[in-house]
Design a protein around this motif. Structure first.
Motif, PDB file in Angstrom:
ATOM      1  N   GLU A 176      -3.971  41.834 -14.527  1.00  0.00           N
ATOM      2  CA  GLU A 176      -5.232  41.286 -14.034  1.00  0.00           C
ATOM      3  C   GLU A 176      -5.433  39.846 -14.531  1.00  0.00           C
ATOM      4  O   GLU A 176      -5.920  38.989 -13.793  1.00  0.00           O
ATOM      5  N   LEU A 177      -5.032  39.583 -15.764  1.00  0.00           N
ATOM      6  CA  LEU A 177      -5.128  38.230 -16.298  1.00  0.00           C
ATOM      7  C   LEU A 177      -4.252  37.274 -15.505  1.00  0.00           C
ATOM      8  O   LEU A 177      -4.680  36.162 -15.167  1.00  0.00           O
ATOM      9  N   ARG A 178      -3.058  37.694 -15.187  1.00  0.00           N
ATOM     10  CA  ARG A 178      -2.149  36.856 -14.409  1.00  0.00           C
ATOM     11  C   ARG A 178      -2.776  36.464 -13.074  1.00  0.00           C
ATOM     12  O   ARG A 178      -2.726  35.306 -12.657  1.00  0.00           O
ATOM     13  N   GLU A 179      -3.399  37.417 -12.419  1.00  0.00           N
ATOM     14  CA  GLU A 179      -4.013  37.154 -11.111  1.00  0.00           C
ATOM     15  C   GLU A 179      -5.177  36.182 -11.232  1.00  0.00           C
ATOM     16  O   GLU A 179      -5.311  35.253 -10.419  1.00  0.00           O
ATOM     17  N   ILE A 180      -6.012  36.348 -12.242  1.00  0.00           N
ATOM     18  CA  ILE A 180      -7.169  35.467 -12.421  1.00  0.00           C
ATOM     19  C   ILE A 180      -6.720  34.043 -12.721  1.00  0.00           C
ATOM     20  O   ILE A 180      -7.230  33.072 -12.144  1.00  0.00           O
ATOM     21  N   HIS A 196       3.463  35.100 -35.726  1.00  0.00           N
ATOM     22  CA  HIS A 196       3.932  34.461 -36.959  1.00  0.00           C
ATOM     23  C   HIS A 196       5.241  33.697 -36.738  1.00  0.00           C
ATOM     24  O   HIS A 196       6.103  33.656 -37.612  1.00  0.00           O
ATOM     25  N   ARG A 197       5.370  33.088 -35.587  1.00  0.00           N
ATOM     26  CA  ARG A 197       6.507  32.209 -35.291  1.00  0.00           C
ATOM     27  C   ARG A 197       6.068  31.215 -34.217  1.00  0.00           C
ATOM     28  O   ARG A 197       5.177  31.511 -33.417  1.00  0.00           O
ATOM     29  N   THR A 198       6.720  30.043 -34.189  1.00  0.00           N
ATOM     30  CA  THR A 198       6.503  29.113 -33.088  1.00  0.00           C
ATOM     31  C   THR A 198       7.322  29.583 -31.898  1.00  0.00           C
ATOM     32  O   THR A 198       8.546  29.670 -31.980  1.00  0.00           O
ATOM     33  N   ILE A 199       6.654  29.887 -30.801  1.00  0.00           N
ATOM     34  CA  ILE A 199       7.310  30.425 -29.610  1.00  0.00           C
ATOM     35  C   ILE A 199       6.694  29.757 -28.392  1.00  0.00           C
ATOM     36  O   ILE A 199       5.479  29.537 -28.340  1.00  0.00           O
ATOM     37  N   GLN A 200       7.531  29.456 -27.412  1.00  0.00           N
ATOM     38  CA  GLN A 200       7.045  28.903 -26.162  1.00  0.00           C
ATOM     39  C   GLN A 200       7.500  29.779 -24.997  1.00  0.00           C
ATOM     40  O   GLN A 200       8.599  30.328 -25.021  1.00  0.00           O
ATOM     41  N   GLY A 201       6.658  29.891 -24.006  1.00  0.00           N
ATOM     42  CA  GLY A 201       6.989  30.670 -22.820  1.00  0.00           C
ATOM     43  C   GLY A 201       6.115  30.238 -21.654  1.00  0.00           C
ATOM     44  O   GLY A 201       5.487  29.172 -21.683  1.00  0.00           O
ATOM     45  N   CYS A 202       6.043  31.098 -20.647  1.00  0.00           N
ATOM     46  CA  CYS A 202       5.291  30.781 -19.442  1.00  0.00           C
ATOM     47  C   CYS A 202       4.665  32.057 -18.903  1.00  0.00           C
ATOM     48  O   CYS A 202       5.294  33.132 -18.926  1.00  0.00           O
ATOM     49  N   PHE A 203       3.425  31.953 -18.449  1.00  0.00           N
ATOM     50  CA  PHE A 203       2.710  33.095 -17.899  1.00  0.00           C
ATOM     51  C   PHE A 203       1.861  32.610 -16.735  1.00  0.00           C
ATOM     52  O   PHE A 203       1.071  31.674 -16.877  1.00  0.00           O
ATOM     53  N   ALA A 204       2.042  33.215 -15.578  1.00  0.00           N
ATOM     54  CA  ALA A 204       1.310  32.819 -14.368  1.00  0.00           C
ATOM     55  C   ALA A 204       1.494  31.333 -14.073  1.00  0.00           C
ATOM     56  O   ALA A 204       0.580  30.659 -13.593  1.00  0.00           O
ATOM     57  N   GLY A 205       2.681  30.811 -14.392  1.00  0.00           N
ATOM     58  CA  GLY A 205       2.968  29.403 -14.170  1.00  0.00           C
ATOM     59  C   GLY A 205       2.337  28.469 -15.182  1.00  0.00           C
ATOM     60  O   GLY A 205       2.356  27.248 -15.002  1.00  0.00           O
ATOM     61  N   ILE A 206       1.813  29.014 -16.267  1.00  0.00           N
ATOM     62  CA  ILE A 206       1.103  28.241 -17.289  1.00  0.00           C
ATOM     63  C   ILE A 206       1.892  28.299 -18.595  1.00  0.00           C
ATOM     64  O   ILE A 206       2.377  29.367 -18.999  1.00  0.00           O
ATOM     65  N   SER A 207       2.004  27.166 -19.274  1.00  0.00           N
ATOM     66  CA  SER A 207       2.691  27.118 -20.559  1.00  0.00           C
ATOM     67  C   SER A 207       1.953  27.954 -21.600  1.00  0.00           C
ATOM     68  O   SER A 207       0.736  27.850 -21.742  1.00  0.00           O
ATOM     69  N   VAL A 208       2.719  28.795 -22.311  1.00  0.00           N
ATOM     70  CA  VAL A 208       2.187  29.575 -23.427  1.00  0.00           C
ATOM     71  C   VAL A 208       2.801  29.030 -24.714  1.00  0.00           C
ATOM     72  O   VAL A 208       4.025  28.913 -24.816  1.00  0.00           O
ATOM     73  N   ARG A 209       1.954  28.701 -25.679  1.00  0.00           N
ATOM     74  CA  ARG A 209       2.426  28.158 -26.948  1.00  0.00           C
ATOM     75  C   ARG A 209       1.866  29.009 -28.077  1.00  0.00           C
ATOM     76  O   ARG A 209       0.643  29.090 -28.251  1.00  0.00           O
ATOM     77  N   VAL A 210       2.764  29.651 -28.790  1.00  0.00           N
ATOM     78  CA  VAL A 210       2.387  30.566 -29.863  1.00  0.00           C
ATOM     79  C   VAL A 210       2.522  29.834 -31.193  1.00  0.00           C
ATOM     80  O   VAL A 210       3.592  29.308 -31.506  1.00  0.00           O
TER      81      VAL A 210
END
Length: 255
Positions: A176-180, A196-210
């Motif tokens: 549901e979050l992806r759709e919104i 507890h780590r630096t991680i990068q990814g992508c969700f719904a075409g949006i950059s995710v930075r942990v």
């Protein structure tokens, strides 16, 4: 605009050590000193959850006193080690409560709108976005229209390869979050903690930075069915630079 992102301090009072090994109070003091020494001070501090370890009023009171000395806005969302009641009582200037009692927030004091999402399921390690929180997010994004938005939350919406931690990630409401989010189009990034780590990814075409922990890290081990392990790798935090031309540029800073 310069944004400091802090995460997973797991602050303990009175010199107590997490697991008998990690002095999270001392680590937090070092974090505050590190930010003070920055030649350019942040315009905003975002705290992406797990502020305290035991979620006591004393933990949040100590954290609040230290953070207020910067004289800049601080905004926080709860993690799985936090509790909404004590956070709201001790940090009323840093958290906001929705009608459903979740600590979601909207900050519109900058050219970039900031949305904080409460993914906490109190008493459980995993995260969730129920219909009430998703509805609040959807309406908030609609109200913002074309304003660029930065979202921060505790549990990442992505799979990171750290299986034991992914099993405690955002379990409910991910689809549901992806759709919104896909409908909005102006979201600059999603900032998270928990891993507890630096991680990068992508969700719904949006950059995710942990963001990593400012105290201690979790071992990098992508073998399946391995338990997570806390390790004494250096504490770190993130500094995010944003402007309308370049978007969000993120740096990891050792404490």
């Amino acid at each position: 605009m310069l944004i400091a992102q802090l995460s997973d301090t797991h602050y303990l009072t009175d010199g107590r050590k997490l697991g008998g090994e990690f002095d999270t109070g001392k680590a937090f003091d070092a974090l505050i000193d590190s930010i003070k020494r920055q030649p350019v001070q942040p315009d905003l501090i975002l705290f992406s959850g797990d502020l305290g370890e035991r979620a006591t009023a004393a933990e949040y009171a100590d954290l609040g006193r230290a953070l207020r000395q910067f004289g800049i806005p601080v905004r926080a969302v709860p993690g799985n080690h936090d509790a909404r009641g004590p956070m709201l009582a001790e940090l009323p200037d840093m958290v906001k409560s929705t009608q459903s009692g979740h600590l979601c927030l909207l900050e519109t004091g900058f050219d970039l709108a900031i949305i904080g999402l409460d993914t906490s399921v109190e008493g459980q390690p995993h995260g969730a976005l129920c219909a009430q929180r998703l509805g609040w997010l959807e309406q908030t994004l609609k109200d913002l229209g074309d304003i660029p938005v930065l979202i921060f939350m505790h549990h990442p919406p992505i799979k990171t390869g750290l299986q034991a931690m992914d099993d405690m990630g955002l379990i409910e409401g991910r689809a549901e979050l992806r759709e919104i989010l896909a409908q909005h189009g102006k979201i600059q990034a999603i900032l998270c903690g928990h891993m507890h780590r630096t991680i990068q990814g992508c969700f719904a075409g949006i950059s995710v930075r942990v963001a990593p922990s400012s105290s201690h890290q979790i071992a990098f081990d992508i073998r399946p069915d391995q338990p997570y392990r806390l390790v004494g790798e250096p504490g770190q935090y993130m500094m995010h630079l944003w402007d309308c031309e370049n978007g969000l540029i993120s740096h990891t800073v050792p404490v």
